[in-house]
Design a protein around this motif. Structure first.
Motif, PDB file in Angstrom:
ATOM      1  N   PRO A 234       0.800  -1.219  -0.025  1.00 26.67           N
ATOM      2  CA  PRO A 234      -0.100   0.100   0.180  1.00 26.67           C
ATOM      3  C   PRO A 234       0.846   1.415  -0.070  1.00 26.67           C
ATOM      4  CG  PRO A 234      -0.852  -1.534   1.386  1.00 26.67           C
ATOM      5  CD  PRO A 234       0.691  -2.392   0.956  1.00 26.67           C
ATOM      6  N   ARG A 240       0.292   4.556  -4.390  1.00 27.17           N
ATOM      7  CA  ARG A 240      -0.492   5.622  -3.460  1.00 27.17           C
ATOM      8  C   ARG A 240      -0.955   6.801  -4.589  1.00 27.17           C
ATOM      9  NH1 ARG A 240      -1.936   4.592   0.647  1.00 27.17           N
ATOM     10  NH2 ARG A 240      -2.067   6.985   1.252  1.00 27.17           N
ATOM     11  N   ASP A 243      -4.420   5.535  -5.692  1.00 29.77           N
ATOM     12  CA  ASP A 243      -5.501   5.649  -4.563  1.00 29.77           C
ATOM     13  C   ASP A 243      -5.930   7.211  -4.809  1.00 29.77           C
ATOM     14  OD1 ASP A 243      -5.302   3.161  -3.706  1.00 29.77           O
ATOM     15  OD2 ASP A 243      -3.765   3.742  -2.174  1.00 29.77           O
TER      16      ASP A 243
END
Length: 582
Positions: A234, A240, A243
């Motif tokens: 993640p 990132r 996201d």
């Protein structure tokens, strides 16, 4: 009239025999005949000629900078497009090129057209607006628009102008950089095949090019993490960024602008290359927030585009151009430019040599054909151009229009130009609306021309054609035949907070023409909004027009709102009841 230097002699042409069999002298026997010559224009001569420009001739700083750079780089090519002087010695066309000559401090070779009628001014430069991508497409380069877009961003990055509204770089610079950075074409291809489509192509391509220059493996990892974040930790920089894209995508108020996304990706790519992981990646545009903002981030290790630069040897440039003039006279024997009568049959024959050219725009052909059929065609000194190999370089729309109109036109034709001249037609500046010498004393010419275009589209446009625009001759005819439209520009200008000046001027003209007495009442009340009760349709119209103005509504939307309100207003014929609530 002063000549442009001792070596810039006339190309001493007696006559040429065009392919249609008609013999036409370059300098006609009549004192009113056009005259063409090859000239070496020096900064001193350019300064002198500029004293003869029309008082209203505007300068285009971007065009001047583009031309000056091409001249300094010795990339300016004799392409047949002339400096045009009228019968009275007025400079009709060439202001930007002459200014560039002065700015660059180097001479340039050009065709000079003299003894041209003043009334052809509005017909000069009826070419379509083109793009550098169009040049690349004509060269057979794939993905031309994506390539141009990436190149523009990379140039802005190198120039440190990512945060400001910098214009597109000069075409000569773009061409030079493209040749010096051949790996950019491959980067575009890889980017278009990439599965990291969550990143817009406008960001992905320049980032990929820059990243491959620094660390190809890390760049591929970053893009893969953007495409498949579930495969990575993640905290992986690419994941990132993905996201962040997903979180902001659904709301227009939070969606990342391309410049912001590009900046965040540069930071995240730096982290991928260094192996660092950050919880968040942020960037505030310094132009938007001078206090908390940052400069655009730098990709560590990226050295920028390869730029070979250009020579700046003015004396050598002058000698080479003088030699070019001498070759034209000695080797060619005659100057390869004549005035020809182009019939439909000749136009078809010439178009057989139209290879690797830009796409023909049907609406533009339609417009020229209308001028020809209406008798509005004017020989304006801008030639149809062929290369030394016989390839058609410039003029495909005029030739196509001759075939469509079924009538002949007279036009200069220039042959034996270098193949490289093809690209230069696209860097010539597009002039603003030209309404002819008779209208030089009027202000707001762009507004007048735009209002005339609206009238043509709504009242005179031929049926069955789409995306058509009137020709300069048609615009001039409208202005001449509708003098009240010209006067309405004042109303359009002072009501600019309620809509585009051209829309307001044309709407006012339509309203007054429909009913002069009642129309004047409507326009006066629309202008002031005074003494009207709450809810009156004119007060509502003022609010609605201001709202459309803020929303940057189209001309059609603004015009429809105005004329609809006028139609409702007319339904109350009793002037004593005009103040009633709606």
């Amino acid at each position: 009239m002063a000549r442009a230097g001792s070596t810039a002699r006339k190309a001493n042409v007696a006559a040429l025999e065009p392919q249609n069999g008609r013999i036409v002298q370059v300098q006609g026997q009549s004192p009113d005949s056009p005259f063409f010559s090859v000239e070496l224009v020096t900064p001193a001569n350019a300064t002198e000629w500029l004293q003869r420009k029309r008082p209203t001739a505007a300068e285009n700083p971007n065009a001047i900078a583009t031309y000056a750079e091409a001249m300094r780089e010795e990339r300016w090519i004799l392409n047949g497009m002339p400096i045009i002087l009228s019968r009275g010695g007025v400079l009709l066309d060439g202001v930007q090129r002459l200014r560039a000559c002065v700015k660059a401090g180097v001479p340039f070779l050009t065709v000079l057209a003299q003894n041209i009628p003043d009334d052809v001014l509005h017909t000069i430069d009826q070419q379509r607006r083109r793009s550098f991508a169009g040049v690349l497409e004509a060269r057979g380069i794939l993905h031309a628009h994506a390539l141009q877009s990436a190149l523009v961003k990379l140039i802005r990055y190198d120039d440190g102008k990512m945060q400001r509204g910098a214009g597109t770089a000069a075409w000569s610079r773009m061409d030079r950089l493209l040749r010096a950075n051949p790996d950019l074409e491959q980067a575009v291809k890889i980017s278009l095949e990439s599965e990291a489509t969550a990143l817009s192509e406008a960001v992905r391509t320049p980032l990929l090019f820059m990243g491959f220059r620094v660390n190809e493996a890390a760049t591929r990892r970053f893009l893969d993490a953007v495409a498949y974040p579930e495969k990575y930790s993640p905290m992986e920089p690419g994941a990132r960024i993905r996201d962040l894209i997903d979180i902001t995508r659904g709301d227009p108020t939070t969606r990342l602008k391309p410049i912001n996304l590009f900046a965040l990706c540069v930071k995240a790519l730096n982290a991928t290359i260094s192996g660092e992981h950050h919880r968040t990646y942020t960037w505030i545009d310094k132009a938007a927030n001078p206090i908390k903002g940052e400069e655009f981030p730098i990709l560590e290790g990226y050295a920028g585009l390869n730029d070979p630069g250009h020579a700046d040897d003015t004396e050598e440039t002058t000698r080479s151009l003088q030699a070019a003039v001498q070759r034209l006279v000695a080797e060619e024997g005659v100057y390869p430019l004549v005035i020809e009568s182009i019939t439909p049959a000749i136009a078809e024959a010439y178009l057989m040599h139209n290879t690797r050219n830009r796409k023909i725009v049907a609406a533009h052909v339609d417009a020229i054909a209308r001028d020809i059929r209406a008798g509005n065609w004017m020989m304006n000194a801008q030639p149809i151009c062929f290369s030394r190999s016989g390839r058609l370089l410039n003029g495909q729309h005029r030739l196509s229009a001759v075939i469509q109109a079924g009538e002949a036109i007279e036009v200069p034709v220039m042959r034996s130009l270098p193949e490289e001249a093809y690209d230069t037609y696209d860097i010539h500046a597009k002039r603003g609306p030209q309404l002819g010498v008779a209208f030089d004393s009027f202000g707001d010419k762009p507004l007048i021309a735009a209002a005339a275009v609206l009238l043509w589209k709504r009242e005179l446009k031929p049926t069955g054609i789409r995306n058509a625009k009137p020709t300069p001759a048609e615009v001039m005819r409208i202005v001449e035949q509708h003098p009240r439209l010209l006067e309405m520009r004042t109303f359009g200008r002072k009501m600019i907070e309620f809509g585009r000046g051209s829309v307001l001027a044309y709407a006012a003209y339509c309203i007054e023409r429909d009913n002069p007495e009642l129309g004047q009442v409507f326009l006066d009340r629309f202008e002031t909004g005074a003494d009207l009760p709450r809810g009156h349709l004119i007060l509502e119209l003022r609010k609605r027009m201001q709202s459309l103005r803020r929303e940057r509504a189209s001309q059609d939307e603004q015009l429809r709102e105005l004329l609809s309100a006028w139609a409702r207003f007319k339904e109350k014929p009793d002037l004593e009841r005009l103040n009633e609530d709606v």
